[in-house]
Motif scaffolding. Structure first.
Motif, PDB file in Angstrom:
ATOM      1  N   GLU A 315      54.047  29.543  46.451  1.00 45.31           N
ATOM      2  CA  GLU A 315      55.197  29.305  45.373  1.00 45.31           C
ATOM      3  C   GLU A 315      56.068  30.654  45.356  1.00 45.31           C
ATOM      4  N   ASN A 316      55.442  31.778  45.489  1.00 45.53           N
ATOM      5  CA  ASN A 316      56.391  32.833  45.815  1.00 45.53           C
ATOM      6  C   ASN A 316      57.119  32.946  47.037  1.00 45.53           C
ATOM      7  N   GLY A 317      56.580  32.701  47.957  1.00 42.30           N
ATOM      8  CA  GLY A 317      57.106  32.447  49.307  1.00 42.30           C
ATOM      9  C   GLY A 317      58.438  31.593  49.166  1.00 42.30           C
ATOM     10  N   ILE A 318      58.236  30.764  48.297  1.00 39.80           N
ATOM     11  CA  ILE A 318      59.505  29.670  48.471  1.00 39.80           C
ATOM     12  C   ILE A 318      60.642  30.503  47.406  1.00 39.80           C
ATOM     13  N   LYS A 319      60.109  30.819  45.980  1.00 37.81           N
ATOM     14  CA  LYS A 319      60.742  31.418  45.006  1.00 37.81           C
ATOM     15  C   LYS A 319      61.698  32.632  45.607  1.00 37.81           C
ATOM     16  N   TYR A 320      61.037  33.397  46.440  1.00 28.46           N
ATOM     17  CA  TYR A 320      61.831  34.751  46.843  1.00 28.46           C
ATOM     18  C   TYR A 320      62.237  34.518  48.361  1.00 28.46           C
ATOM     19  N   ASN A 321      62.752  33.376  48.617  1.00 35.09           N
ATOM     20  CA  ASN A 321      63.175  33.103  49.763  1.00 35.09           C
ATOM     21  C   ASN A 321      64.689  32.802  49.852  1.00 35.09           C
ATOM     22  N   SER A 343      53.257  33.878  54.951  1.00 33.23           N
ATOM     23  CA  SER A 343      54.468  34.927  55.064  1.00 33.23           C
ATOM     24  C   SER A 343      55.663  34.061  54.891  1.00 33.23           C
ATOM     25  N   ASP A 344      56.656  34.833  54.655  1.00 35.81           N
ATOM     26  CA  ASP A 344      58.139  34.146  54.516  1.00 35.81           C
ATOM     27  C   ASP A 344      59.058  35.059  55.215  1.00 35.81           C
ATOM     28  N   ASN A 345      60.146  34.603  55.251  1.00 38.28           N
ATOM     29  CA  ASN A 345      61.376  35.476  56.085  1.00 38.28           C
ATOM     30  C   ASN A 345      62.421  35.389  54.739  1.00 38.28           C
ATOM     31  N   GLY A 348      62.078  39.791  50.618  1.00 35.43           N
ATOM     32  CA  GLY A 348      61.339  40.818  50.729  1.00 35.43           C
ATOM     33  C   GLY A 348      61.249  41.916  49.712  1.00 35.43           C
ATOM     34  N   MET A 349      60.599  43.179  49.925  1.00 32.33           N
ATOM     35  CA  MET A 349      60.454  44.185  48.828  1.00 32.33           C
ATOM     36  C   MET A 349      60.420  45.280  49.350  1.00 32.33           C
ATOM     37  N   GLU A 350      60.925  46.489  48.659  1.00 27.51           N
ATOM     38  CA  GLU A 350      60.964  47.756  49.206  1.00 27.51           C
ATOM     39  C   GLU A 350      59.295  48.270  49.102  1.00 27.51           C
ATOM     40  N   PHE A 361      52.446  41.528  34.583  1.00 30.43           N
ATOM     41  CA  PHE A 361      53.643  41.672  34.190  1.00 30.43           C
ATOM     42  C   PHE A 361      54.650  42.465  34.918  1.00 30.43           C
ATOM     43  N   TYR A 362      54.354  43.020  36.307  1.00 24.76           N
ATOM     44  CA  TYR A 362      55.314  43.900  37.089  1.00 24.76           C
ATOM     45  C   TYR A 362      56.161  42.763  37.888  1.00 24.76           C
ATOM     46  N   ARG A 363      57.288  43.123  37.722  1.00 20.54           N
ATOM     47  CA  ARG A 363      58.524  42.352  38.512  1.00 20.54           C
ATOM     48  C   ARG A 363      59.251  43.317  39.068  1.00 20.54           C
ATOM     49  N   VAL A 364      59.595  42.820  40.342  1.00 22.22           N
ATOM     50  CA  VAL A 364      60.519  43.711  41.195  1.00 22.22           C
ATOM     51  C   VAL A 364      61.883  43.681  40.641  1.00 22.22           C
ATOM     52  N   ASP A 365      62.292  42.566  40.272  1.00 20.80           N
ATOM     53  CA  ASP A 365      63.694  42.413  39.453  1.00 20.80           C
ATOM     54  C   ASP A 365      63.253  42.558  38.011  1.00 20.80           C
ATOM     55  N   GLY A 373      62.659  33.065  36.615  1.00 19.52           N
ATOM     56  CA  GLY A 373      61.822  32.868  35.607  1.00 19.52           C
ATOM     57  C   GLY A 373      60.799  33.416  35.628  1.00 19.52           C
ATOM     58  N   GLY A 374      60.214  34.162  36.458  1.00 17.26           N
ATOM     59  CA  GLY A 374      58.568  34.545  36.581  1.00 17.26           C
ATOM     60  C   GLY A 374      58.258  35.506  35.498  1.00 17.26           C
ATOM     61  N   ASN A 375      56.864  35.564  35.250  1.00 16.50           N
ATOM     62  CA  ASN A 375      56.799  36.507  34.278  1.00 16.50           C
ATOM     63  C   ASN A 375      55.814  37.710  34.898  1.00 16.50           C
ATOM     64  N   GLY A 376      55.659  37.724  36.057  1.00 15.67           N
ATOM     65  CA  GLY A 376      54.925  38.752  36.681  1.00 15.67           C
ATOM     66  C   GLY A 376      53.272  38.612  36.629  1.00 15.67           C
ATOM     67  N   ILE A 377      52.838  37.613  36.269  1.00 14.27           N
ATOM     68  CA  ILE A 377      51.437  37.371  36.167  1.00 14.27           C
ATOM     69  C   ILE A 377      50.913  36.807  37.398  1.00 14.27           C
ATOM     70  N   GLY A 378      51.632  36.118  38.206  1.00 13.30           N
ATOM     71  CA  GLY A 378      51.249  35.374  39.638  1.00 13.30           C
ATOM     72  C   GLY A 378      50.126  36.152  40.359  1.00 13.30           C
ATOM     73  N   LEU A 379      50.791  37.278  40.723  1.00 11.14           N
ATOM     74  CA  LEU A 379      50.093  38.044  41.971  1.00 11.14           C
ATOM     75  C   LEU A 379      48.740  38.770  41.045  1.00 11.14           C
ATOM     76  N   ALA A 380      48.987  39.021  39.845  1.00 13.45           N
ATOM     77  CA  ALA A 380      47.833  39.493  39.065  1.00 13.45           C
ATOM     78  C   ALA A 380      46.559  38.422  39.175  1.00 13.45           C
ATOM     79  N   GLY A 402      61.451  39.725  54.733  1.00  9.86           N
ATOM     80  CA  GLY A 402      60.344  38.834  54.457  1.00  9.86           C
ATOM     81  C   GLY A 402      58.986  39.520  54.041  1.00  9.86           C
ATOM     82  N   SER A 403      58.107  38.723  53.756  1.00  9.13           N
ATOM     83  CA  SER A 403      56.743  39.332  53.326  1.00  9.13           C
ATOM     84  C   SER A 403      55.717  38.954  53.940  1.00  9.13           C
ATOM     85  N   GLU A 404      54.464  39.525  53.977  1.00  8.77           N
ATOM     86  CA  GLU A 404      53.164  38.802  54.413  1.00  8.77           C
ATOM     87  C   GLU A 404      52.172  39.265  53.379  1.00  8.77           C
TER      88      GLU A 404
HETATM   89  P1  ADP Z   1      56.464  36.196  38.969  1.00  6.50           P
HETATM   90  O1  ADP Z   1      55.892  35.094  38.383  1.00  6.50           O
HETATM   91  O2  ADP Z   1      57.500  37.126  38.528  1.00  6.50           O
HETATM   92  O3  ADP Z   1      56.946  35.919  40.400  1.00  6.50           O
HETATM   93  P2  ADP Z   1      54.450  37.679  40.511  1.00  6.50           P
HETATM   94  O4  ADP Z   1      53.271  38.381  40.042  1.00  6.50           O
HETATM   95  O5  ADP Z   1      54.040  36.606  41.440  1.00  6.50           O
HETATM   96  O6  ADP Z   1      55.189  37.307  39.391  1.00  6.50           O
HETATM   97  O7  ADP Z   1      55.220  38.644  41.374  1.00  6.50           O
HETATM   98  C1  ADP Z   1      55.382  39.856  41.237  1.00  6.50           C
HETATM   99  C2  ADP Z   1      56.754  40.177  41.711  1.00  6.50           C
HETATM  100  O8  ADP Z   1      56.458  40.633  43.013  1.00  6.50           O
HETATM  101  C3  ADP Z   1      57.986  39.319  41.827  1.00  6.50           C
HETATM  102  O9  ADP Z   1      58.720  39.481  40.606  1.00  6.50           O
HETATM  103  C4  ADP Z   1      58.769  39.435  43.058  1.00  6.50           C
HETATM  104  O10 ADP Z   1      59.682  40.375  42.690  1.00  6.50           O
HETATM  105  C5  ADP Z   1      57.682  39.994  43.813  1.00  6.50           C
HETATM  106  N1  ADP Z   1      57.298  39.148  44.739  1.00  6.50           N
HETATM  107  C6  ADP Z   1      56.096  38.260  44.836  1.00  6.50           C
HETATM  108  N2  ADP Z   1      56.065  37.780  46.010  1.00  6.50           N
HETATM  109  C7  ADP Z   1      57.045  37.935  46.705  1.00  6.50           C
HETATM  110  C8  ADP Z   1      57.770  37.360  48.016  1.00  6.50           C
HETATM  111  N3  ADP Z   1      56.809  36.530  48.840  1.00  6.50           N
HETATM  112  N4  ADP Z   1      58.686  37.721  48.610  1.00  6.50           N
HETATM  113  C9  ADP Z   1      59.408  39.048  47.760  1.00  6.50           C
HETATM  114  N5  ADP Z   1      59.149  39.337  46.462  1.00  6.50           N
HETATM  115  C10 ADP Z   1      58.002  38.988  46.180  1.00  6.50           C
END
Ligand code: ADP
Length: 420
Positions: A315-321, A343-345, A348-350, A361-365, A373-380, A402-404
């Motif tokens: 889902e993140n691969g789609i959202k941040y694409n 992986s996606d193209n 990406g992230m710094e 709750f960490y978000r890049v944005d 509309g993410g809340n930063g819990i998905g990757l946790a 992109g990211s992998e």
């Molecule tokens: P969210 O629900 O906000 O997506 P996540 O915990 O899933 O929260 O992700 C944390 C942060 O990591 C996101 O706010 C996003 O900026 C960054 N991120 C996660 N996956 C990707 C990805 N595939 N490409 C770029 N940024 C990503």
């Protein structure tokens, strides 16, 4: 003719002599018997003394060995303790410093022979000073000390004299490393504050628009529709937040030795996720590439957590694409490991964000109302699920390329039902 008087005189003399000799012999015999008796008494006394001495030296030897044994036990206990222990006799003579205390206080074993211990640094000096005050005021003292990245808690206690209640023998200081406890406390506070913040924004929006809808006749159709749209969107967001928090909390409280788990059909689970996310991907014309070839049965795991983990990554691969991007899912296994990659193209992230994106709750944005509309819990959740399955996760990413995400899950671990 003999002179009768002379004869009598000689006779008397002889008699006297015999009497004297007799008395002498009797006296000698009595003396002899007396000394013999005395020697016997002395010998007996001597024997008793010897026996007593022997018993005494045995008891001293026994006491010494008991004390030695006790000393060894105490030494073993002090050395095995996780806390640092420092003991002062009276107000200053150092008696005990266990190895942990030496490490925490940065002191070496020569400390016992040093008159001036000021070279041992601020932490040791503070502890020594505190113990002195404790001895003088007869009051326990506790304080916390920050030494670089570590936090220590110190308690100084009086050592009472068992035989004299009003006296005390010295001071005992216990040094505990509380770095981890303070860190968890801090994270808990941050978590509560983040959760409150996450709830506040949508709830403020919902109540604001609900207020507006109360004046139904005074608002235009367009405004009503907007209000209902926002209420619907924010309710969804709240629902998602609650369900993600529940998943996190379930992962946190999952017991290590729960019942043996069933096998997960990895290929089927990934197919199902791709099918579920098809519409979301289609909206951005994103293509799915699936290279999945995994043996079945091979992975014993909690199916729901495995599904959630893969769903969040894809889902993140789609959202941040970007429009017309791709999301590629690969999976294969060998005897011991299941290798997964998403992986996606996309955007990406710094580099600077990569070590934090798995934090709750960490978000890049930083914008909490960003378009995703993410809340930063998905990757946790992803990281907790991976840890729960005894695996590892790595991420590589570069902005606008992109990211992998690469996951390795051990399979051997799972065969006996321990992989969950
Ligand atoms: P969210 O629900 O906000 O997506 P996540 O915990 O899933 O929260 O992700 C944390 C942060 O990591 C996101 O706010 C996003 O900026 C960054 N991120 C996660 N996956 C990707 C990805 N595939 N490409 C770029 N940024 C990503």
């Amino acid at each position: 003719m003999y002179d009768i008087n002379k004869i009598m005189a000689v006779g008397l003399l002889l008699f006297g002599l015999v009497v004297v000799v007799f008395v002498l012999i009797v006296t000698l015999i009595r003396q002899y018997l007396y000394f013999k008796n005395r020697i016997k008494v002395l010998e007996k006394r001597n024997q008793k003394l010897e026996a007593k001495l022997e018993a005494k030296s045995k008891s001293i030897a026994d006491t010494y060995s008991v004390n030695n044994e006790r000393f060894n036990y105490f030494n073993a206990i002090f050395s095995a303790m996780k806390d640092g222990i420092v003991v002062y006799k009276g107000s200053g003579e150092l008696i005990v410093v266990n190895p942990v205390a030496r490490k925490y206080l940065h002191i070496d074993k020569h400390i016992f022979f040093k008159e001036d211990r000021s070279s041992y640094g601020a932490f040791y000096n503070k502890l020594e000073q505190t113990c002195r005050v404790t001895y003088q005021t007869k009051e326990s003292i506790s304080f916390e000390y920050e030494d670089g990245e570590q936090t220590f808690s110190v308690v100084s206690l009086l050592i009472p004299d068992r035989y004299n209640k009003s006296a005390c023998l010295g001071v005992l200081a216990v040094v505990t490393d509380v770095t981890e406890a303070r860190r968890i406390e801090q994270r808990r506070k941050e978590f509560v504050s983040n959760v409150s913040h996450e709830f506040r924004t949508p709830m403020t929006l919902i109540s604001g628009y609900a207020e507006m809808l109360k004046m139904w006749d005074e608002v235009t159709l367009e405004e009503r529709q907007k209000a209902l749209g926002v209420i619907e969107q924010e309710t969804k967001r709240l629902k998602k937040l609650v369900s993600e928090l529940l998943t996190l909390s379930r992962l946190d409280s999952m017991e290590e030795n729960a019942l043996p788990l069933a096998y997960v059909d990895v290929e089927a689970a990934i197919d199902q996720i791709l099918w579920t996310l098809e519409d979301m991907a289609a909206k951005k014309q994103i293509t799915f590439i699936s290279e999945v070839c995994v043996d079945y049965p091979i992975l014993r795991a909690n199916e729901q957590f495995f599904y959630q983990m893969m769903l969040n990554l894809i889902e993140n691969g789609i959202k941040y694409n970007r429009e017309q991007g791709f999301v590629k899912v690969c999976a294969h296994n060998d005897e011991t490991t299941l290798y997964l990659s998403v992986s996606d193209n996309g955007v990406g992230m710094e580099e600077k964000h990569l070590h934090r994106i798995f934090d709750r709750f960490y978000r890049v944005d930083e914008d909490r109302n960003s378009k995703h509309g993410g809340n930063g819990i998905g990757l946790a959740i992803v990281r907790n699920a991976v840890t729960y399955m005894h695996g590892s996760i790595h991420v590589t990413s570069s902005p606008n390329e992109g990211s992998e995400f690469l996951i390795e899950l051990p399979l051997k671990h799972g065969q006996d039902g321990g992989n969950r």
